[in-house]
Scaffold this motif. Sequence first.
Motif, PDB file in Angstrom:
ATOM      1  N   LEU A 184       3.285  -4.920  11.684  1.00 46.76           N
ATOM      2  CA  LEU A 184       2.186  -4.139  10.640  1.00 46.76           C
ATOM      3  C   LEU A 184       2.450  -3.564   9.582  1.00 46.76           C
ATOM      4  O   LEU A 184       1.002  -3.929   9.026  1.00 46.76           O
ATOM      5  N   GLN A 185       3.251  -3.415   9.357  1.00 47.29           N
ATOM      6  CA  GLN A 185       3.472  -3.358   7.289  1.00 47.29           C
ATOM      7  C   GLN A 185       3.501  -5.003   6.537  1.00 47.29           C
ATOM      8  O   GLN A 185       2.545  -4.919   5.958  1.00 47.29           O
ATOM      9  N   LYS A 186       2.913  -5.939   7.518  1.00 48.00           N
ATOM     10  CA  LYS A 186       2.745  -6.852   6.826  1.00 48.00           C
ATOM     11  C   LYS A 186       1.287  -7.417   6.715  1.00 48.00           C
ATOM     12  O   LYS A 186       0.265  -7.790   5.875  1.00 48.00           O
ATOM     13  N   ILE A 187       0.119  -6.730   7.975  1.00 50.04           N
ATOM     14  CA  ILE A 187      -0.723  -6.852   7.394  1.00 50.04           C
ATOM     15  C   ILE A 187      -1.523  -5.592   6.937  1.00 50.04           C
ATOM     16  O   ILE A 187      -2.755  -6.511   6.578  1.00 50.04           O
ATOM     17  N   MET A 188      -0.801  -4.886   7.113  1.00 48.78           N
ATOM     18  CA  MET A 188      -1.375  -3.565   6.207  1.00 48.78           C
ATOM     19  C   MET A 188      -1.228  -3.627   4.702  1.00 48.78           C
ATOM     20  O   MET A 188      -2.254  -3.507   3.611  1.00 48.78           O
ATOM     21  N   ALA A 189      -0.156  -4.809   4.398  1.00 43.73           N
ATOM     22  CA  ALA A 189      -0.237  -5.315   3.395  1.00 43.73           C
ATOM     23  C   ALA A 189      -1.084  -6.373   2.816  1.00 43.73           C
ATOM     24  O   ALA A 189      -2.100  -6.171   1.985  1.00 43.73           O
ATOM     25  N   ARG A 190      -1.643  -6.950   3.756  1.00 41.75           N
ATOM     26  CA  ARG A 190      -1.769  -8.471   3.546  1.00 41.75           C
ATOM     27  C   ARG A 190      -3.762  -7.143   3.383  1.00 41.75           C
ATOM     28  O   ARG A 190      -4.888  -8.193   2.544  1.00 41.75           O
ATOM     29  N   TRP A 191      -3.771  -6.313   3.843  1.00 44.04           N
ATOM     30  CA  TRP A 191      -5.059  -5.632   4.291  1.00 44.04           C
ATOM     31  C   TRP A 191      -5.363  -4.963   2.894  1.00 44.04           C
ATOM     32  O   TRP A 191      -6.798  -4.197   2.542  1.00 44.04           O
ATOM     33  N   GLY A 192      -4.516  -4.719   1.972  1.00 42.71           N
ATOM     34  CA  GLY A 192      -4.613  -3.956   0.638  1.00 42.71           C
ATOM     35  C   GLY A 192      -4.245  -2.421   1.144  1.00 42.71           C
ATOM     36  O   GLY A 192      -5.077  -1.549   0.514  1.00 42.71           O
ATOM     37  N   VAL A 193      -4.114  -2.070   2.177  1.00 40.85           N
ATOM     38  CA  VAL A 193      -4.012  -0.762   2.683  1.00 40.85           C
ATOM     39  C   VAL A 193      -3.068  -0.423   1.946  1.00 40.85           C
ATOM     40  O   VAL A 193      -2.970   1.256   1.768  1.00 40.85           O
ATOM     41  N   ALA A 194      -1.793  -0.583   1.335  1.00 40.71           N
ATOM     42  CA  ALA A 194      -0.570  -0.343   1.030  1.00 40.71           C
ATOM     43  C   ALA A 194       0.207  -1.662   0.934  1.00 40.71           C
ATOM     44  O   ALA A 194       0.329  -2.641   1.559  1.00 40.71           O
ATOM     45  N   SER A 195       1.324  -1.426  -0.188  1.00 41.34           N
ATOM     46  CA  SER A 195       2.662  -2.202  -0.353  1.00 41.34           C
ATOM     47  C   SER A 195       3.494  -1.848   1.423  1.00 41.34           C
ATOM     48  O   SER A 195       3.444  -1.477   2.070  1.00 41.34           O
ATOM     49  N   ARG A 196       4.090  -3.703   1.433  1.00 41.94           N
ATOM     50  CA  ARG A 196       5.225  -3.161   2.674  1.00 41.94           C
ATOM     51  C   ARG A 196       5.786  -2.490   2.590  1.00 41.94           C
ATOM     52  O   ARG A 196       6.035  -1.801   3.847  1.00 41.94           O
ATOM     53  N   ARG A 197       6.270  -1.601   1.571  1.00 41.59           N
ATOM     54  CA  ARG A 197       7.260  -0.335   1.867  1.00 41.59           C
ATOM     55  C   ARG A 197       6.861   0.774   1.626  1.00 41.59           C
ATOM     56  O   ARG A 197       7.080   1.124   2.411  1.00 41.59           O
ATOM     57  N   GLN A 198       5.736   0.518   1.011  1.00 41.50           N
ATOM     58  CA  GLN A 198       4.556   1.971   1.515  1.00 41.50           C
ATOM     59  C   GLN A 198       4.140   1.467   3.271  1.00 41.50           C
ATOM     60  O   GLN A 198       4.123   2.603   3.440  1.00 41.50           O
ATOM     61  N   ALA A 199       3.922   1.105   3.458  1.00 42.77           N
ATOM     62  CA  ALA A 199       3.480   0.402   4.570  1.00 42.77           C
ATOM     63  C   ALA A 199       4.833   1.394   6.217  1.00 42.77           C
ATOM     64  O   ALA A 199       4.568   2.078   6.557  1.00 42.77           O
ATOM     65  N   GLU A 200       6.214   0.392   5.347  1.00 39.04           N
ATOM     66  CA  GLU A 200       6.846   1.618   6.577  1.00 39.04           C
ATOM     67  C   GLU A 200       7.066   2.440   6.294  1.00 39.04           C
ATOM     68  O   GLU A 200       7.911   2.466   7.648  1.00 39.04           O
ATOM     69  N   ALA A 201       7.145   3.473   5.200  1.00 35.02           N
ATOM     70  CA  ALA A 201       7.180   4.694   5.052  1.00 35.02           C
ATOM     71  C   ALA A 201       5.939   4.975   6.056  1.00 35.02           C
ATOM     72  O   ALA A 201       6.506   6.237   6.679  1.00 35.02           O
ATOM     73  N   MET A 202       4.969   4.632   5.618  1.00 37.77           N
ATOM     74  CA  MET A 202       3.704   5.285   6.530  1.00 37.77           C
ATOM     75  C   MET A 202       4.212   5.098   8.201  1.00 37.77           C
ATOM     76  O   MET A 202       4.140   6.111   9.313  1.00 37.77           O
ATOM     77  N   ILE A 203       4.410   4.163   9.015  1.00 34.99           N
ATOM     78  CA  ILE A 203       5.107   4.050  10.011  1.00 34.99           C
ATOM     79  C   ILE A 203       6.139   4.813  10.194  1.00 34.99           C
ATOM     80  O   ILE A 203       6.256   5.555  11.217  1.00 34.99           O
ATOM     81  N   VAL A 204       7.333   4.834   9.427  1.00 38.45           N
ATOM     82  CA  VAL A 204       8.483   5.687   9.835  1.00 38.45           C
ATOM     83  C   VAL A 204       7.691   7.012   9.674  1.00 38.45           C
ATOM     84  O   VAL A 204       8.181   7.783  10.890  1.00 38.45           O
ATOM     85  N   ALA A 205       7.135   7.791   9.482  1.00 30.68           N
ATOM     86  CA  ALA A 205       6.477   8.555   8.918  1.00 30.68           C
ATOM     87  C   ALA A 205       5.070   9.476  10.274  1.00 30.68           C
ATOM     88  O   ALA A 205       4.395  10.235  10.275  1.00 30.68           O
ATOM     89  N   GLY A 206       5.039   8.448  10.923  1.00 27.92           N
ATOM     90  CA  GLY A 206       4.170   8.380  12.314  1.00 27.92           C
ATOM     91  C   GLY A 206       2.579   8.245  12.324  1.00 27.92           C
ATOM     92  O   GLY A 206       1.769   8.559  12.679  1.00 27.92           O
ATOM     93  N   ARG A 207       2.464   7.846  10.297  1.00 26.68           N
ATOM     94  CA  ARG A 207       1.045   7.634  10.747  1.00 26.68           C
ATOM     95  C   ARG A 207       0.091   6.955  10.990  1.00 26.68           C
ATOM     96  O   ARG A 207      -0.638   6.443  11.086  1.00 26.68           O
ATOM     97  N   VAL A 208       1.019   5.198  12.249  1.00 25.56           N
ATOM     98  CA  VAL A 208       0.072   4.451  12.313  1.00 25.56           C
ATOM     99  C   VAL A 208       0.243   3.933  13.416  1.00 25.56           C
ATOM    100  O   VAL A 208       1.310   4.561  14.109  1.00 25.56           O
ATOM    101  N   ARG A 209      -0.664   4.215  14.128  1.00 20.49           N
ATOM    102  CA  ARG A 209      -1.153   4.422  15.849  1.00 20.49           C
ATOM    103  C   ARG A 209      -1.645   2.576  16.050  1.00 20.49           C
ATOM    104  O   ARG A 209      -2.402   2.453  15.195  1.00 20.49           O
ATOM    105  N   LEU A 210      -1.175   1.981  17.280  1.00 18.82           N
ATOM    106  CA  LEU A 210      -1.624   1.298  17.793  1.00 18.82           C
ATOM    107  C   LEU A 210      -2.166   1.052  18.952  1.00 18.82           C
ATOM    108  O   LEU A 210      -1.537   1.966  20.194  1.00 18.82           O
ATOM    109  N   ASN A 211      -3.215   0.682  18.869  1.00 22.00           N
ATOM    110  CA  ASN A 211      -4.530   0.796  20.467  1.00 22.00           C
ATOM    111  C   ASN A 211      -3.972   2.341  21.337  1.00 22.00           C
ATOM    112  O   ASN A 211      -3.649   2.337  22.382  1.00 22.00           O
TER     113      ASN A 211
END
Length: 256
Positions: A7-34
């Motif tokens: 997920l963090q790679k997809i988010m980085a590729r889409w320009g949502v956040a850097s990969r490190r920032q995306a990982e922090a978003m996931i850890v914080a419970g801000r990301v949902r999958l299905n």
Amino acid sequence: MVEPQRLQKIMARWGVASRRQAEAMIVAGRVRLNGKVVAELGTKADPQRDRIELDGKPLARASSNFSIAPPQLRYILLHKPAGAISTCSDPKGRQTVLDLLPEAWRSQTRFFPVGRLDAASTGALLLTNDGDFTLKLTHPRYHLPKTYRVEVEGHPSETVLQQWREGVALEDGRTLPARVHKERIKPHRHCTILTVVLQEGRNRQIRRVAAQLGFPVRSLHRQAIGSLQLGQLKPGQFRLLQKAEIHMIKYEQLRT
């Protein structure tokens, strides 16, 4: 079918956040999958089939007959003017480096500054919506050289400059060796112009080192990032990098 990716790679590729920032978003419970909160950093998804949400807003919708393409990647060289903040947003409402880009670009995708220049400093700054590129160029493992023109108060001796070249002990550790020399111009009685080439990018590093050595910075201007020169860009102006320049920066980053 697209090969599932983290997920963090997809988010980085889409320009949502850097990969490190995306990982922090996931850890914080801000990301949902299905519809389910993602609990592990290793979770993978297919952006063509899975529904990915950040703070309740979808990043990609499942579709059986529509291929979702990532946004166009842009790499921008900006001449940061004094006063602009090297962040994506500012709670105090100050101008950020992203405010200098066209609104049409900012509304389509999210850009990030690659590294920082403090508010008072000017010069070359890279902006991009390529999260992987941002992560690689800002990772402590890599030391892409950056060249600065620095005006300091007073007249540091060759002994002082040699201390700077060899590394100076700061509160967050000793600095790496740097290239430092005086510019060959007629000296001003109150200041000296230096060219400084750093292999690292700690917060306000040049200002801290100069102050510790007893010669505070009066102005600081970044002239180049690797072999990428600022050239004739005026403060506030920017240009897209050419393909050859993008390949050059990536190659130089890999060599460091």
